[in-house]
Scaffold this active site. Structure first.
Site, PDB file in Angstrom:
ATOM      1  N   LYS A 144      18.546  12.835 -45.783  1.00 25.34           N
ATOM      2  CA  LYS A 144      17.136  12.797 -44.887  1.00 25.34           C
ATOM      3  C   LYS A 144      15.938  13.570 -46.036  1.00 25.34           C
ATOM      4  O   LYS A 144      14.823  13.181 -46.831  1.00 25.34           O
ATOM      5  CB  LYS A 144      16.846  12.612 -43.916  1.00 25.34           C
ATOM      6  CG  LYS A 144      17.157  11.729 -43.162  1.00 25.34           C
ATOM      7  CD  LYS A 144      16.707  11.265 -41.915  1.00 25.34           C
ATOM      8  CE  LYS A 144      17.201  12.980 -40.867  1.00 25.34           C
ATOM      9  NZ  LYS A 144      17.813  12.891 -40.626  1.00 25.34           N
TER      10      LYS A 144
ATOM     11  N   ARG B 123      12.234   9.730 -32.774  1.00 26.47           N
ATOM     12  CA  ARG B 123      14.291  10.244 -32.213  1.00 26.47           C
ATOM     13  C   ARG B 123      14.744   9.966 -30.960  1.00 26.47           C
ATOM     14  O   ARG B 123      15.674   9.395 -31.537  1.00 26.47           O
ATOM     15  CB  ARG B 123      14.730  11.832 -32.873  1.00 26.47           C
ATOM     16  CG  ARG B 123      15.305  11.797 -33.654  1.00 26.47           C
ATOM     17  CD  ARG B 123      15.465  13.435 -33.980  1.00 26.47           C
ATOM     18  NE  ARG B 123      16.777  14.198 -34.865  1.00 26.47           N
ATOM     19  CZ  ARG B 123      16.312  14.980 -35.414  1.00 26.47           C
ATOM     20  NH1 ARG B 123      15.346  15.175 -35.993  1.00 26.47           N
ATOM     21  NH2 ARG B 123      17.548  15.410 -36.253  1.00 26.47           N
TER      22      ARG B 123
ATOM     23  N   ARG C 281      26.841  22.834 -45.672  1.00 25.91           N
ATOM     24  CA  ARG C 281      25.753  23.189 -45.647  1.00 25.91           C
ATOM     25  C   ARG C 281      25.893  24.372 -44.588  1.00 25.91           C
ATOM     26  O   ARG C 281      24.701  25.405 -45.172  1.00 25.91           O
ATOM     27  CB  ARG C 281      24.440  22.428 -45.441  1.00 25.91           C
ATOM     28  CG  ARG C 281      23.086  22.608 -45.084  1.00 25.91           C
ATOM     29  CD  ARG C 281      22.152  21.583 -45.109  1.00 25.91           C
ATOM     30  NE  ARG C 281      22.514  20.920 -43.608  1.00 25.91           N
ATOM     31  CZ  ARG C 281      21.810  20.087 -42.743  1.00 25.91           C
ATOM     32  NH1 ARG C 281      20.636  19.464 -44.066  1.00 25.91           N
ATOM     33  NH2 ARG C 281      21.463  20.173 -42.239  1.00 25.91           N
TER      34      ARG C 281
ATOM     35  N   ARG D 105      22.838  27.879 -41.360  1.00 28.64           N
ATOM     36  CA  ARG D 105      21.652  27.768 -40.451  1.00 28.64           C
ATOM     37  C   ARG D 105      22.153  27.470 -39.011  1.00 28.64           C
ATOM     38  O   ARG D 105      23.180  27.172 -38.690  1.00 28.64           O
ATOM     39  CB  ARG D 105      21.103  26.007 -40.752  1.00 28.64           C
ATOM     40  CG  ARG D 105      20.648  25.899 -41.316  1.00 28.64           C
ATOM     41  CD  ARG D 105      19.929  24.474 -41.323  1.00 28.64           C
ATOM     42  NE  ARG D 105      19.657  23.741 -40.574  1.00 28.64           N
ATOM     43  CZ  ARG D 105      19.092  22.136 -40.261  1.00 28.64           C
ATOM     44  NH1 ARG D 105      18.922  21.704 -41.212  1.00 28.64           N
ATOM     45  NH2 ARG D 105      19.403  21.655 -39.382  1.00 28.64           N
TER      46      ARG D 105
ATOM     47  N   ARG E 222      25.255  17.203 -32.536  1.00 32.89           N
ATOM     48  CA  ARG E 222      23.810  16.599 -33.039  1.00 32.89           C
ATOM     49  C   ARG E 222      24.936  15.334 -33.073  1.00 32.89           C
ATOM     50  O   ARG E 222      23.218  14.507 -33.537  1.00 32.89           O
ATOM     51  CB  ARG E 222      23.532  17.388 -34.658  1.00 32.89           C
ATOM     52  CG  ARG E 222      23.232  19.270 -33.537  1.00 32.89           C
ATOM     53  CD  ARG E 222      23.009  19.462 -34.763  1.00 32.89           C
ATOM     54  NE  ARG E 222      22.336  19.262 -36.136  1.00 32.89           N
ATOM     55  CZ  ARG E 222      21.643  19.615 -37.620  1.00 32.89           C
ATOM     56  NH1 ARG E 222      22.601  19.952 -37.784  1.00 32.89           N
ATOM     57  NH2 ARG E 222      20.684  18.737 -38.039  1.00 32.89           N
TER      58      ARG E 222
HETATM   59  P1  AMP Z   1      16.310  18.103 -38.702  1.00 33.81           P
HETATM   60  O1  AMP Z   1      16.418  19.371 -39.708  1.00 33.81           O
HETATM   61  O2  AMP Z   1      15.647  17.127 -38.666  1.00 33.81           O
HETATM   62  O3  AMP Z   1      17.588  17.696 -38.043  1.00 33.81           O
HETATM   63  O4  AMP Z   1      16.196  18.434 -37.226  1.00 33.81           O
HETATM   64  C1  AMP Z   1      16.472  20.161 -36.398  1.00 33.81           C
HETATM   65  C2  AMP Z   1      16.458  19.994 -35.213  1.00 33.81           C
HETATM   66  O5  AMP Z   1      15.096  20.282 -34.492  1.00 33.81           O
HETATM   67  C3  AMP Z   1      17.306  19.253 -34.017  1.00 33.81           C
HETATM   68  O6  AMP Z   1      18.623  19.012 -33.753  1.00 33.81           O
HETATM   69  C4  AMP Z   1      16.070  18.590 -32.873  1.00 33.81           C
HETATM   70  O7  AMP Z   1      16.988  20.090 -32.612  1.00 33.81           O
HETATM   71  C5  AMP Z   1      15.243  19.432 -33.206  1.00 33.81           C
HETATM   72  N1  AMP Z   1      14.392  18.523 -33.548  1.00 33.81           N
HETATM   73  C6  AMP Z   1      13.857  17.816 -34.626  1.00 33.81           C
HETATM   74  N2  AMP Z   1      12.672  16.477 -34.844  1.00 33.81           N
HETATM   75  C7  AMP Z   1      13.023  16.307 -32.995  1.00 33.81           C
HETATM   76  C8  AMP Z   1      12.742  15.071 -33.027  1.00 33.81           C
HETATM   77  N3  AMP Z   1      11.993  14.291 -33.122  1.00 33.81           N
HETATM   78  N4  AMP Z   1      12.776  15.039 -31.285  1.00 33.81           N
HETATM   79  C9  AMP Z   1      13.299  16.351 -30.805  1.00 33.81           C
HETATM   80  N5  AMP Z   1      13.975  17.110 -30.990  1.00 33.81           N
HETATM   81  C10 AMP Z   1      14.115  17.288 -32.812  1.00 33.81           C
END
Ligand code: AMP
Length: 190
Positions: free
Chosen positions: A13, A88, A127, A133, A144
């Site tokens: 993404k 989400r 990754r 990370r 996740r």
């Molecule tokens: P990502 O990089 O988009 O996978 O986001 C990393 C982490 O940030 C996720 O696993 C959540 O803990 C948090 N996060 C990102 N976007 C959201 C969202 N829209 N709602 C809630 N938590 C989020």
């Protein structure tokens, strides 16, 4: 254009959002990136978000919605935006709709990147090794993905009913997937 990009963790993404935002000439707004920036700066938002991120859980809707509401109010979003990783949850879908409605705006498309789950786990493990990370350990990766399939994947049907959903196969090279996205949205990448 106002576009939402959805797809499981590891679907590519972030990379595709970056490319598409460039093509569309709109800001790429990744809630994950904003949270990570706050974590690295040690802001109160970052401290709050990190607890959830490190466990593979979603940051509470109230916190996330307020952050997105603020970001979308910036001038650079007037011509459109590409939201990556938001909404989400059902509540976030409602909140985004309300934010847009109050400005007499609407979404143009919701793009879902589809991928094979084994492929995604492989990418995330790779990754984790490359970037270190703190939310990319194997247990957290599994959590996740579970959270995504429980809470976020079902949201696509809401957008499908509104005629906004565009599904794109996320398997292949970065260029192949970017080409498919461009074709699906009828915007040229080159
Ligand atoms: P990502 O990089 O988009 O996978 O986001 C990393 C982490 O940030 C996720 O696993 C959540 O803990 C948090 N996060 C990102 N976007 C959201 C969202 N829209 N709602 C809630 N938590 C989020």
């Amino acid at each position: 254009m106002r576009v939402v990009l959805m797809g499981p963790p590891g679907a590519g993404k972030g990379t595709q959002a970056e490319i598409l935002a460039g093509v569309l000439g709109v800001p790429h707004i990744s809630t994950g990136d904003i949270f990570r920036l706050n974590v690295s700066k040690g802001t109160p938002l970052g401290v709050e978000a990190k607890r959830y991120m490190d466990a593979g859980e979603y940051v509470p809707d109230g916190v996330t919605n307020a952050m997105v509401r603020d970001r979308l109010s910036h001038d650079d979003c007037r011509a459109g935006f590409l939201l990556d990783g938001y909404p989400r949850t059902v509540e976030q879908v409602g909140e985004l709709a309300a934010m847009l409605r109050s400005a007499s705006l609407s979404l143009d498309a919701v793009l879902e990147l589809t991928v094979d789950i084994d492929e995604v786990v492989g990418r995330l493990v790779k990754r984790a090794a490359e970037q270190g990370r703190s939310d990319d350990t194997e247990d957290v990766i599994r959590r996740r993905l579970e959270v995504y399939f429980e809470q976020t994947a079902p949201l696509t049907s809401m957008y499908e009913k509104q005629g906004l959903l565009v599904r794109v196969d996320g398997l292949g090279s970065i260029e192949e997937v970017a080409g498919r996205i461009g074709a699906a949205l009828a915007v040229g990448a080159d």
